[in-house]
Design a protein around this motif. Structure first.
Motif, PDB file in Angstrom:
ATOM      1  N   LEU A   1      20.239  -8.874   6.451  1.00 27.71           N
ATOM      2  CA  LEU A   1      19.708 -10.204   7.090  1.00 27.71           C
ATOM      3  C   LEU A   1      19.348 -10.982   6.534  1.00 27.71           C
ATOM      4  CD1 LEU A   1      18.811  -8.562  10.499  1.00 27.71           C
ATOM      5  CD2 LEU A   1      20.780 -10.004  10.028  1.00 27.71           C
ATOM      6  N   ALA A   2      18.446 -10.657   5.364  1.00 25.08           N
ATOM      7  CA  ALA A   2      17.577 -11.594   4.257  1.00 25.08           C
ATOM      8  C   ALA A   2      18.538 -12.000   3.348  1.00 25.08           C
ATOM      9  CB  ALA A   2      16.467 -10.733   3.624  1.00 25.08           C
ATOM     10  N   LEU A   3      19.311 -11.350   2.831  1.00 26.26           N
ATOM     11  CA  LEU A   3      20.348 -11.955   2.030  1.00 26.26           C
ATOM     12  C   LEU A   3      21.446 -12.997   2.537  1.00 26.26           C
ATOM     13  CD1 LEU A   3      21.465  -8.677   0.102  1.00 26.26           C
ATOM     14  CD2 LEU A   3      19.795 -10.548  -0.560  1.00 26.26           C
ATOM     15  N   GLU A   4      21.718 -12.710   3.843  1.00 31.06           N
ATOM     16  CA  GLU A   4      22.560 -13.821   4.808  1.00 31.06           C
ATOM     17  C   GLU A   4      21.694 -14.770   4.917  1.00 31.06           C
ATOM     18  OE1 GLU A   4      24.376 -11.981   8.167  1.00 31.06           O
ATOM     19  OE2 GLU A   4      25.103 -10.396   7.100  1.00 31.06           O
ATOM     20  N   GLU A   5      20.246 -14.865   5.250  1.00 28.51           N
ATOM     21  CA  GLU A   5      19.459 -15.830   5.399  1.00 28.51           C
ATOM     22  C   GLU A   5      19.384 -16.749   4.385  1.00 28.51           C
ATOM     23  OE1 GLU A   5      16.782 -17.997   7.534  1.00 28.51           O
ATOM     24  OE2 GLU A   5      17.699 -16.232   8.413  1.00 28.51           O
ATOM     25  N   LEU A   6      19.620 -16.058   2.954  1.00 28.44           N
ATOM     26  CA  LEU A   6      19.378 -16.665   1.667  1.00 28.44           C
ATOM     27  C   LEU A   6      20.626 -17.493   1.401  1.00 28.44           C
ATOM     28  CD1 LEU A   6      17.570 -16.974  -0.757  1.00 28.44           C
ATOM     29  CD2 LEU A   6      18.702 -14.998  -1.902  1.00 28.44           C
ATOM     30  N   LYS A   7      21.867 -17.227   1.835  1.00 29.48           N
ATOM     31  CA  LYS A   7      22.949 -17.839   1.638  1.00 29.48           C
ATOM     32  C   LYS A   7      23.339 -19.072   2.389  1.00 29.48           C
ATOM     33  CE  LYS A   7      25.052 -14.210  -0.688  1.00 29.48           C
ATOM     34  NZ  LYS A   7      25.493 -12.946  -0.764  1.00 29.48           N
ATOM     35  N   LYS A   8      22.404 -19.245   3.376  1.00 31.02           N
ATOM     36  CA  LYS A   8      22.499 -20.289   4.326  1.00 31.02           C
ATOM     37  C   LYS A   8      22.169 -21.502   3.808  1.00 31.02           C
ATOM     38  CE  LYS A   8      22.147 -17.927   8.784  1.00 31.02           C
ATOM     39  NZ  LYS A   8      21.453 -17.697  10.026  1.00 31.02           N
TER      40      LYS A   8
ATOM     41  N   LYS B   1       0.810  -0.962  -0.053  1.00 32.69           N
ATOM     42  CA  LYS B   1       0.158   0.038   0.000  1.00 32.69           C
ATOM     43  C   LYS B   1       0.987   1.123  -0.129  1.00 32.69           C
ATOM     44  CE  LYS B   1      -4.161  -1.558   2.190  1.00 32.69           C
ATOM     45  NZ  LYS B   1      -5.153  -1.248   3.070  1.00 32.69           N
ATOM     46  N   GLY B   2       0.505   2.154  -0.851  1.00 33.73           N
ATOM     47  CA  GLY B   2       1.212   3.463  -0.874  1.00 33.73           C
ATOM     48  C   GLY B   2       2.665   3.134  -1.342  1.00 33.73           C
ATOM     49  N   SER B   3       3.536   3.767  -0.264  1.00 37.47           N
ATOM     50  CA  SER B   3       5.012   3.791  -1.001  1.00 37.47           C
ATOM     51  C   SER B   3       5.727   2.501  -0.280  1.00 37.47           C
ATOM     52  CB  SER B   3       5.648   4.954  -0.190  1.00 37.47           C
ATOM     53  OG  SER B   3       5.491   4.908   1.037  1.00 37.47           O
ATOM     54  N   HIS B   4       4.994   1.380   0.171  1.00 43.45           N
ATOM     55  CA  HIS B   4       5.329   0.454   0.885  1.00 43.45           C
ATOM     56  C   HIS B   4       5.411  -1.092  -0.181  1.00 43.45           C
ATOM     57  CE1 HIS B   4       4.535   2.405   4.362  1.00 43.45           C
ATOM     58  NE2 HIS B   4       5.309   1.518   5.045  1.00 43.45           N
ATOM     59  N   ARG B   5       6.537  -1.618  -0.062  1.00 39.10           N
ATOM     60  CA  ARG B   5       6.533  -2.815  -1.250  1.00 39.10           C
ATOM     61  C   ARG B   5       6.996  -3.853  -0.353  1.00 39.10           C
ATOM     62  NH1 ARG B   5       9.322   1.154  -2.124  1.00 39.10           N
ATOM     63  NH2 ARG B   5       8.841   2.571  -3.858  1.00 39.10           N
ATOM     64  N   SER B   6       6.310  -5.111  -0.454  1.00 37.17           N
ATOM     65  CA  SER B   6       6.829  -6.348   0.287  1.00 37.17           C
ATOM     66  C   SER B   6       7.388  -7.394  -0.768  1.00 37.17           C
ATOM     67  CB  SER B   6       5.423  -6.941   0.819  1.00 37.17           C
ATOM     68  OG  SER B   6       5.825  -8.093   1.496  1.00 37.17           O
ATOM     69  N   PHE B   7       8.676  -7.688  -0.464  1.00 34.22           N
ATOM     70  CA  PHE B   7       9.536  -8.645  -1.131  1.00 34.22           C
ATOM     71  C   PHE B   7       9.493 -10.134  -0.221  1.00 34.22           C
ATOM     72  CE2 PHE B   7      10.753  -4.543  -2.607  1.00 34.22           C
ATOM     73  CZ  PHE B   7      11.016  -4.799  -3.763  1.00 34.22           C
ATOM     74  N   VAL B   8       9.204 -11.192  -1.286  1.00 31.31           N
ATOM     75  CA  VAL B   8       9.090 -12.488  -0.712  1.00 31.31           C
ATOM     76  C   VAL B   8      10.252 -13.259  -1.500  1.00 31.31           C
ATOM     77  CG1 VAL B   8       6.880 -12.267   0.360  1.00 31.31           C
ATOM     78  CG2 VAL B   8       7.336 -13.010  -2.114  1.00 31.31           C
ATOM     79  N   HIS B   9      10.628 -14.341  -0.804  1.00 34.36           N
ATOM     80  CA  HIS B   9      11.627 -15.255  -1.421  1.00 34.36           C
ATOM     81  C   HIS B   9      11.129 -16.598  -0.742  1.00 34.36           C
ATOM     82  CE1 HIS B   9      15.237 -17.490  -3.033  1.00 34.36           C
ATOM     83  NE2 HIS B   9      15.348 -16.562  -3.724  1.00 34.36           N
ATOM     84  N   SER B  10      11.190 -17.840  -1.667  1.00 29.94           N
ATOM     85  CA  SER B  10      10.714 -19.128  -1.238  1.00 29.94           C
ATOM     86  C   SER B  10      11.909 -19.754   0.146  1.00 29.94           C
ATOM     87  CB  SER B  10      10.683 -20.246  -2.339  1.00 29.94           C
ATOM     88  OG  SER B  10      11.906 -20.131  -2.783  1.00 29.94           O
TER      89      SER B  10
END
Length: 65
Positions: free
Chosen positions: A58-65, A23-32
């Protein structure tokens, strides 16, 4: 100098995150492979807030695990 919001979005999209909208200027990004969505707010030309930079890192670190 903090990165721009557009740079954070580009990093997320490069790693395979998908913009789910928001909503508005907010964007939600998801990854499996990442359990929680990452929300980025602000116009693309705005300076990113420190908590947004931290959330993306933190999300990019989580992805590399």
């Amino acid at each position: 100098m903090p990165p721009k919001v557009r740079e954070l979005i580009a990093e997320l999209e490069k790693e395979g995150f998908v913009n789910r909208g928001g909503k508005g200027s907010h964007r939600s990004f998801v990854h499996s492979k990442v359990p929680k969505p990452i929300t980025i707010s602000g116009k693309p030309g705005d300076d990113a807030k420190q908590y947004q930079v931290r959330a993306v890192r933190l999300a990019l670190e989580e992805l590399k695990k």
